[in-house]
Design a protein around this motif. Sequence first.
Motif, PDB file in Angstrom:
ATOM      1  N   GLY A  60       0.837  -1.125   0.080  1.00  0.00           N
ATOM      2  CA  GLY A  60       0.221  -0.073   0.030  1.00  0.00           C
ATOM      3  C   GLY A  60       0.820   1.210  -0.066  1.00  0.00           C
ATOM      4  O   GLY A  60       0.287   2.289  -0.129  1.00  0.00           O
TER       5      GLY A  60
ATOM      6  N   ASN B 229     -11.058   6.750   3.361  1.00  0.00           N
ATOM      7  CA  ASN B 229      -9.893   6.156   3.303  1.00  0.00           C
ATOM      8  C   ASN B 229      -8.958   6.428   4.299  1.00  0.00           C
ATOM      9  O   ASN B 229      -8.061   5.643   4.551  1.00  0.00           O
ATOM     10  CB  ASN B 229      -9.214   6.435   1.770  1.00  0.00           C
TER      11      ASN B 229
ATOM     12  N   ASN C 198      -4.992  -1.497   2.866  1.00  0.00           N
ATOM     13  CA  ASN C 198      -6.069  -1.135   2.220  1.00  0.00           C
ATOM     14  C   ASN C 198      -7.378  -1.851   2.438  1.00  0.00           C
ATOM     15  O   ASN C 198      -8.338  -1.724   2.331  1.00  0.00           O
ATOM     16  CB  ASN C 198      -5.821  -0.754   0.746  1.00  0.00           C
TER      17      ASN C 198
END
Length: 507
Positions: free
Chosen positions: A62, A418, A138
Amino acid sequence: MTRSLALPATRRTALAMLAAATMALTACSAATSGGTDSSNGEVVVAGTYPIDSIDPDGPQGGGTGPQMAEQQIFSRLVRTKPDGSLEGDLATSWKPDSTATQWTLTLRQGVKFSDGKTLTSADVVDSFKRFIDLKGTNAANFPGYTMTATSDNEVVLKASKPDAAVPRKLAVFFVLPAGVAPNDTAFFEHPVGTGPFKLEKFSPNEIALVPNPNYYGGAPKVKRVTIRKMPELASRLTALRTGEVDVAWGIPDDQLSQVESDSNLTVKTIQSSAVFTMWFNSSTPALRNAQVRRALWEAVDFPTIIKQLYPQTGSLSDSVVSPQTLGYVAQQPVKYDPAAAKAALTAAGFDFNTKLRLQFANAEFRQFNQAVVSDLEKIGVHVDLLEKEQAVFTKDLLALNWDINFQQLSNPMLDAANTIGRLYPCAAKRNGYCNPQLDKLLSEAGASSDEQERVKLYGEATQIIWQDAVGMFPMAVKYAYAWNKRLAGFSPDPNGLPDFSHLQVRS
C-alpha cells in the motif's frame, strides 16, 4: 557480359555529400516538428520512495512507491484521474442498490492478461478474496465485505453496511489472475497482469517495465520505463539536470528556481492529496492526556517552519485531509504559543524527564522533523529523532513502537473514508486513540448514501480528532514535478502516482 559503369570520383563525392545533407535536413526537420520516437524511446524515472514489493496485497503493497509500480503492471476496477474524478479501468459501470449495501460492477469485455489469457469475473473475485485474506493496509476499507461472480463479466460486491464510498475505495484494489497464493513470491518475480506494462527487471535499486502488447488500451509507445531508486534529493536533481533521468518530483522549494531555469525541463507544481501527519501514540503513558498532546502541538512554530522550508509547496493545514478530499471541513489552526504550551504541560503533570521517540522515513523529511524537535526542546521536552528504513518504519508503525510518528499521508481515493474512516476508529489500532463517539460518527458517515450528509459527519469527526490532538496536522502539500521536454504525454498526479501508459519520446 555486361559491366557496370563506375561514376567519376568527384561526382561520387558530390552525391554522397548531397545525400548526407539531405539526411541531416530530414533529421532536423523531424526534430523541430515534434515527432515521436516509439521504437527506441526509453524513459527513466527517479523513484523517491523505495519499492520493496510489487504484491499489492502484501504489508508493503500500500505504500506510494509500490503502488506506483503496481498500477503499471496490474489494473483496478476503477481509478482516479488527476482531476480527482473516477473513471473505469476493468469495470465499465458500477451501480448500487437502493441501500448502497450491494454494488454491481460490469467488467470490460475482451481484456487479456499479459500472458494472453482472457480476464473473467473469476479472476476479480479470487483477487478480492486474496486482498481481504492478507489484511493489507487497504483491506481495512472493506470489513466483512464479500464479492461474488454473477456472470463472466459481472461481479457483485456486498458490504456489511451501507457504503457510498465503495467505488473510490476500489481504486486501491488491484486484480491478479485467479490462483495466486497468499505467499506466492515466485509469481511476483514474473507477474502476469492486465496493466499497460510487463515487468522486465526487479531489483532493490531498479525496476524496468516494458509495454504489454495485450493491454486493452493499446501498448504504450515507449520501449522501456525504468524506475530507479533515488532516495537522496541531491542525486535525483543532479540526474535530472544531466539527463540521466527524465522525470522527478518532490522537488524542494530551495531548488525549484534552479530547476525552472533549465530550458530542457518542464516544471509544474500541483496541489496534492497529502497532508503532513504527526500522530501521537495515545497509548503511551506520557501522551494519554489530550491536554498534553494539544500543548505539544502549540509548542511547535509550524507557520515559520513551513515558510522557511516550503514557501511554494506547503501551506498551513486546517484539516486532517486535503482540501480536494470528499469530507474535508476546515478547522481553526492551532496557534503557536510556547509559553502557554509549557504551562499546560506543567498543569497536566507532564514529566519533563521523559524522552519521546519521533520516527520518520525518507531523508527528505529530515530537516522538517529536526525543526520540530528543536522547538520542543525549547520548552524542555526531549525527543529522540529516529530516521528509519522504510520496512523498519512500517513494522514499527503497526506495532506502535513510537511516541510521535511522522508521515506524508496521501489519499489516492480522495475520500475521507480512506483516511479518517479507516485510520481513526478504535478497531484500527493505528495510533492508540479510541473514542466511541468518534466511532459512531465514522460509522454513520460510512453508511450514508447522501454525499452532503457524509461531508457533515466527517466534519464533526475531524473536529474531535483536531480538538483531542490525536496528532499534529501541520501542512497541506503541493508536489513539484519536473520532466524532460523530450517527453510527451506526461501528466502530474496529485497522489505522487503518475501514469506512464501515455508517454512518448520526441525524436
